[in-house]
Structure formats: C-alpha cells, structure tokens
Design an enzyme around this catalytic site. Sequence first.
Site, PDB file in Angstrom:
ATOM      1  N   SER A   8      10.205   2.932  11.603  1.00  0.00           N
ATOM      2  CA  SER A   8       9.451   4.409  11.381  1.00  0.00           C
ATOM      3  C   SER A   8       7.844   3.404  11.133  1.00  0.00           C
ATOM      4  O   SER A   8       6.518   3.901  11.657  1.00  0.00           O
ATOM      5  CB  SER A   8       9.427   4.853   9.794  1.00  0.00           C
ATOM      6  OG  SER A   8       9.316   3.426   9.026  1.00  0.00           O
ATOM      7  N   LYS A  63       4.328   2.095   4.701  1.00  0.00           N
ATOM      8  CA  LYS A  63       3.877   2.881   5.169  1.00  0.00           C
ATOM      9  C   LYS A  63       2.065   2.496   5.389  1.00  0.00           C
ATOM     10  O   LYS A  63       1.937   1.682   4.238  1.00  0.00           O
ATOM     11  CB  LYS A  63       3.570   4.440   4.641  1.00  0.00           C
ATOM     12  CG  LYS A  63       5.168   4.626   4.229  1.00  0.00           C
ATOM     13  CD  LYS A  63       5.915   5.124   6.165  1.00  0.00           C
ATOM     14  CE  LYS A  63       7.154   5.535   5.531  1.00  0.00           C
ATOM     15  NZ  LYS A  63       8.032   5.583   7.259  1.00  0.00           N
TER      16      LYS A  63
END
Length: 199
Positions: A8, A63
């Site tokens: 990701s 993230k």
Amino acid sequence: AFKIPTGSMEGTLQIGDFLLVNKLAYGAEVPMVGARMPGLRRPDRGEVIVFKYPQEPTKNYVKRVVAIAGDTIAMVRADLVRNGVRIPEPYVFHAEPGMDPSGDQFTWQRQFLAPAADASLSYHPSRDNWGPLIVPEGHYFVLGDNRDNSSDSRYWGFVPDSLVQGTPLLVYYSFAPDSTVRLPWLTKIRWGRIGERIR
C-alpha cells in the site's frame, strides 16, 4: 521495529521492509498502563506514520498523513485537493490509472461533508473522486502512496490521535519475498535499501 506486509506504500516502502519507528515523537504508550507519555509534537501533513488500524487495533498500519484536524480534503480525478488547493504528490504511485471503483464502503463520508457539499443521496463518492470532507478535531486523514491499492481513510475513515504509534525513521533491513527460492530473507536481501531514510 515494524515490518511492511503489503504494497500500500509502494514507491516509498516495499513489502519486506523492516522499519525503525520513533515512538517518542508523538508520545509513546506506557506498557500495561494504557497511558501515553507527552509527545514532542503532533503528526503533520506529508508525514508517514505508524498507527493502530481503527477497525482492528491489534493491527499496525503505515500510511501518509494528508490532512489534519480542521482541514477540508477532497479528491478530484485522483488529484488530492486540500483546503481548496491541489497538492502535488511526487511520491504517489498509480497501479490502475483510468479505473475508479465505487461502492458502499465510501458512504461513511456523508456525515463529514463540508457544508457547501451536497450531503443528499446524490453524493456518490468513488476511489478517485470524493469530498470535500472536514477532518474532525483530534483526527487525521491518511492515504497510501500506492494510491490504487491501499486500504486507507477513503474506505474506513479518520485515524484518532490516540491510535498513532510513531513515525518511521529508516529501513534497517529489507528482503524481497520470493516463494520460489529457499530462505529469501537471507538470499534476497535488498542491500541498497538498508539504512534508507523514510520521507
């Protein structure tokens, strides 16, 4: 120390990277007490953070913070727009350009729409077109750098400040997972990534 299990953050972090994380920066959690030490600062826009996944706090996610409390955030044709300004993101990777899936997982956004937005049933957000949303106090909006292959705030919402663990400093070990070879953690070491700082 944290391991990257998914792609990701591809482009910035790779599957098989092991990270050293600074937990003191935002206030380390005191083991077995449930309290936190005072932090030196709070996460800022553009920083990569490690946090407990809000829907399953036993999992750690990595993230990039794209908006903080009070910001108005949106995406228009895969471009990030913060407080009315398009934000250049040279670190973003698009694996599926031209595709823009939608679905029920985005409906949580309706209750956080900016006042000028249409909060009625005509609001149909998708992966690359949504908002504008207002980030509530004590929360962050995070996205993966591999923008087309990331479970992030677009799908499950904001990250509370209480779940932020720290900020990654550097890659202390890295190997390329490969099921076709024996002992990839020993034979597929990415020597060039060891010691790389996270930006």
